[in-house]
Design a protein around this motif. Structure first.
Motif, PDB file in Angstrom:
ATOM      1  N   ALA A   1      28.363   8.517  23.197  1.00 32.20           N
ATOM      2  CA  ALA A   1      27.839   9.152  24.402  1.00 32.20           C
ATOM      3  C   ALA A   1      28.999   9.816  25.133  1.00 32.20           C
ATOM      4  O   ALA A   1      30.159   9.471  24.923  1.00 32.20           O
TER       5      ALA A   1
ATOM      6  N   HIS B   1      17.614   7.280  25.372  1.00 29.32           N
ATOM      7  CA  HIS B   1      17.925   7.128  23.949  1.00 29.32           C
ATOM      8  C   HIS B   1      16.877   6.259  23.269  1.00 29.32           C
ATOM      9  O   HIS B   1      16.417   5.262  23.835  1.00 29.32           O
TER      10      HIS B   1
ATOM     11  N   ASP C   1      22.374  -1.470  23.955  1.00 28.50           N
ATOM     12  CA  ASP C   1      21.355  -1.245  22.911  1.00 28.50           C
ATOM     13  C   ASP C   1      21.172  -2.510  22.072  1.00 28.50           C
ATOM     14  O   ASP C   1      20.040  -2.901  21.766  1.00 28.50           O
TER      15      ASP C   1
ATOM     16  N   TRP D   1      20.135  12.502  14.291  1.00 27.56           N
ATOM     17  CA  TRP D   1      21.165  13.020  15.185  1.00 27.56           C
ATOM     18  C   TRP D   1      21.552  14.446  14.802  1.00 27.56           C
ATOM     19  O   TRP D   1      21.785  14.730  13.625  1.00 27.56           O
TER      20      TRP D   1
ATOM     21  N   ARG E   1      24.169   4.135  18.200  1.00 28.43           N
ATOM     22  CA  ARG E   1      24.217   5.515  18.686  1.00 28.43           C
ATOM     23  C   ARG E   1      25.210   6.335  17.857  1.00 28.43           C
ATOM     24  O   ARG E   1      26.287   5.863  17.509  1.00 28.43           O
TER      25      ARG E   1
END
Length: 320
Positions: free
Chosen positions: A78, A14, A89, A69, A63
């Protein structure tokens, strides 16, 4: 002020993206962990304002949020270990920021969903922080959270992790908005500033429905938060509006403040802004809130460490 793109690679492939705002004479760092169904770029005006006042500001996208995205992944952390990945992250962003500006105190601001990510981070990596600042957060109501996760888990089992549940939306964002009827828009609960609400609505990267996989991860992450496990000398500051439905119109935030105090955290403050809704940073009195945020980052106790055990506990609650 200089502005630079942020690009970091996570171990699973990622790519974390964001922006670093750098003043001429940096005196501190503020990393911002944004809320659900929005993105880090919404904090640009605040970041520019703070950078003009000697603060390095780092914004980034969690994310499943922000540009790049595909539609099926927007609003989804995820397929596996989503909460652990978003916390990891944030750790990568914090560590990178510390390495780029060594010696400067680093403050973490978490808003709404981001406030819970920030609390999980502080519980695991509290030594990395000079200050933890929580915007529009709420108490950890374990009974309600277990019930909500059971419902989400059932939907997830039947419909799959990437399903976007109309029922969950009605129980969350729509329920928040119903408290401000008659409604002008579906997002009145965010702010009294209609221009800010309209900007949110017109932004294609805001207001989307998140997957039940994200909700499962999010609720599970909240259930793992325990202030008793936090660093006791980490200054913690909460602020919210008295009309924020996420914080139960101030009641839930007050309870969380009390829980943190009772957990033995030595310096914890709460400020409730009268009439403010969910996004105090985008409210009609936002410049007052920005000034308050700036003062928290440069407060005398914002760099308290274990080297100062003589410091007595400081607790404070303010209602404007």
């Amino acid at each position: 002020m200089n502005e630079h793109p942020l690009t970091l690679n996570a171990p699973d492939g990622h790519t974390i993206t964001g922006t670093v705002f750098i003043p001429a004479e940096p005196a501190g760092i503020l990393v911002i962990s944004h809320g659900m169904a929005e993105h880090g770029d919404r904090y640009r005006a605040l970041a520019e304002w703070l950078s003009q006042r000697d603060m390095v500001v780092v914004t980034f996208h969690h994310r499943g949020h922000g540009p790049g995205w595909p539609s099926e992944s927007l609003g989804h952390y995820a397929d596996q270990n989503g909460w652990a990945r978003v916390v990891a992250d944030l750790h990568r962003v914090v560590q990178h920021s510390r390495s780029q500006f060594p010696g400067l105190p680093l403050h973490l601001l978490g808003h709404s969903m981001g406030s819970f990510i920030a609390q999980s981070y502080a519980q695991k990596h509290g030594d990395s922080l000079a200050t933890l600042i929580l915007s529009a957060t709420n108490r950890i109501d374990r009974g309600q959270l277990f019930a909500s996760r059971a419902l989400v888990g059932l939907i997830r089992l039947v419909r799959g992790k990437r399903h976007r549940s109309r029922l969950v939306t009605r129980m969350t964002f729509e329920q928040f908005n119903r408290q401000f009827r008659p409604n002008r828009t579906g997002s009145d609960w965010l702010s009294r500033d209609q221009e800010q609400v309209d900007r949110y609505i017109s932004d294609p990267l805001c207001g989307f429905a998140c997957t039940v996989g994200l909700w499962w991860d999010f609720i599970g992450g909240m259930l793992g938060i325990s202030p008793s496990a936090w660093r006791k000398d980490l200054p913690v500051h909460l602020f919210s509006g008295t009309a924020d439905p996420v914080g139960e119109m101030g009641r839930g935030v007050r309870q969380h403040f009390q829980t943190i105090r009772e957990a033995g955290v030595q310096s914890v403050t709460l400020r409730l802004f009268e009439g403010g809704r969910h996004e105090m940073l985008n409210e009609t009195n936002r410049y007052e809130v920005w000034e308050y945020l700036h003062s928290l980052c440069f407060a005398p106790d914002s760099s308290v460490t274990a080297a100062h055990p003589e410091m007595s506990p400081r607790t404070q609650a303010i209602i404007d």
